[in-house]
Design an enzyme around this catalytic site. Sequence first.
Site, PDB file in Angstrom:
ATOM      1  N   ALA A  18       1.618   2.852  -6.154  1.00  0.00           N
ATOM      2  CA  ALA A  18       0.696   4.115  -5.153  1.00  0.00           C
ATOM      3  C   ALA A  18      -0.847   3.491  -5.397  1.00  0.00           C
ATOM      4  O   ALA A  18      -0.906   4.724  -5.362  1.00  0.00           O
ATOM      5  CB  ALA A  18       1.426   4.755  -4.496  1.00  0.00           C
ATOM      6  N   ASP A  19      -1.300   3.457  -3.802  1.00  0.00           N
ATOM      7  CA  ASP A  19      -3.038   3.736  -3.593  1.00  0.00           C
ATOM      8  C   ASP A  19      -2.771   4.885  -2.742  1.00  0.00           C
ATOM      9  O   ASP A  19      -2.170   5.866  -3.103  1.00  0.00           O
ATOM     10  CB  ASP A  19      -3.620   3.081  -3.704  1.00  0.00           C
ATOM     11  CG  ASP A  19      -3.882   2.527  -1.784  1.00  0.00           C
ATOM     12  OD1 ASP A  19      -3.029   3.358  -1.338  1.00  0.00           O
ATOM     13  OD2 ASP A  19      -3.939   1.535  -1.903  1.00  0.00           O
ATOM     14  N   SER A  20      -3.992   5.581  -3.443  1.00  0.00           N
ATOM     15  CA  SER A  20      -4.461   6.749  -2.830  1.00  0.00           C
ATOM     16  C   SER A  20      -4.332   7.234  -1.416  1.00  0.00           C
ATOM     17  O   SER A  20      -3.428   8.010  -0.557  1.00  0.00           O
ATOM     18  CB  SER A  20      -5.892   7.253  -2.667  1.00  0.00           C
ATOM     19  OG  SER A  20      -6.437   6.597  -2.367  1.00  0.00           O
TER      20      SER A  20
END
Length: 75
Positions: free
Chosen positions: A33-35
């Site tokens: 998961a990224d920002s």
Amino acid sequence: MVYEKIREILSRELDIEIEKINHDTLIVEDLRADSLDIVELMMSLEDEFNIAVPDDGLQDLKTVDDVAEFIEGLL
């Protein structure tokens, strides 16, 4: 119940099989998961549980269990 809903949301948001998500799954490292994913997750959790998550609320949470405990504390 909170844990199961979080698994469903993560599976849907990150397009990952729900069976691959467990209590100790690391959201960033294991699920990649990224920002932006984190922001979307926060919004989905707010909608699902009818809560307001502080802007930095999920910042220090690493595992699915961490998120479940945090949400349960807001309910």
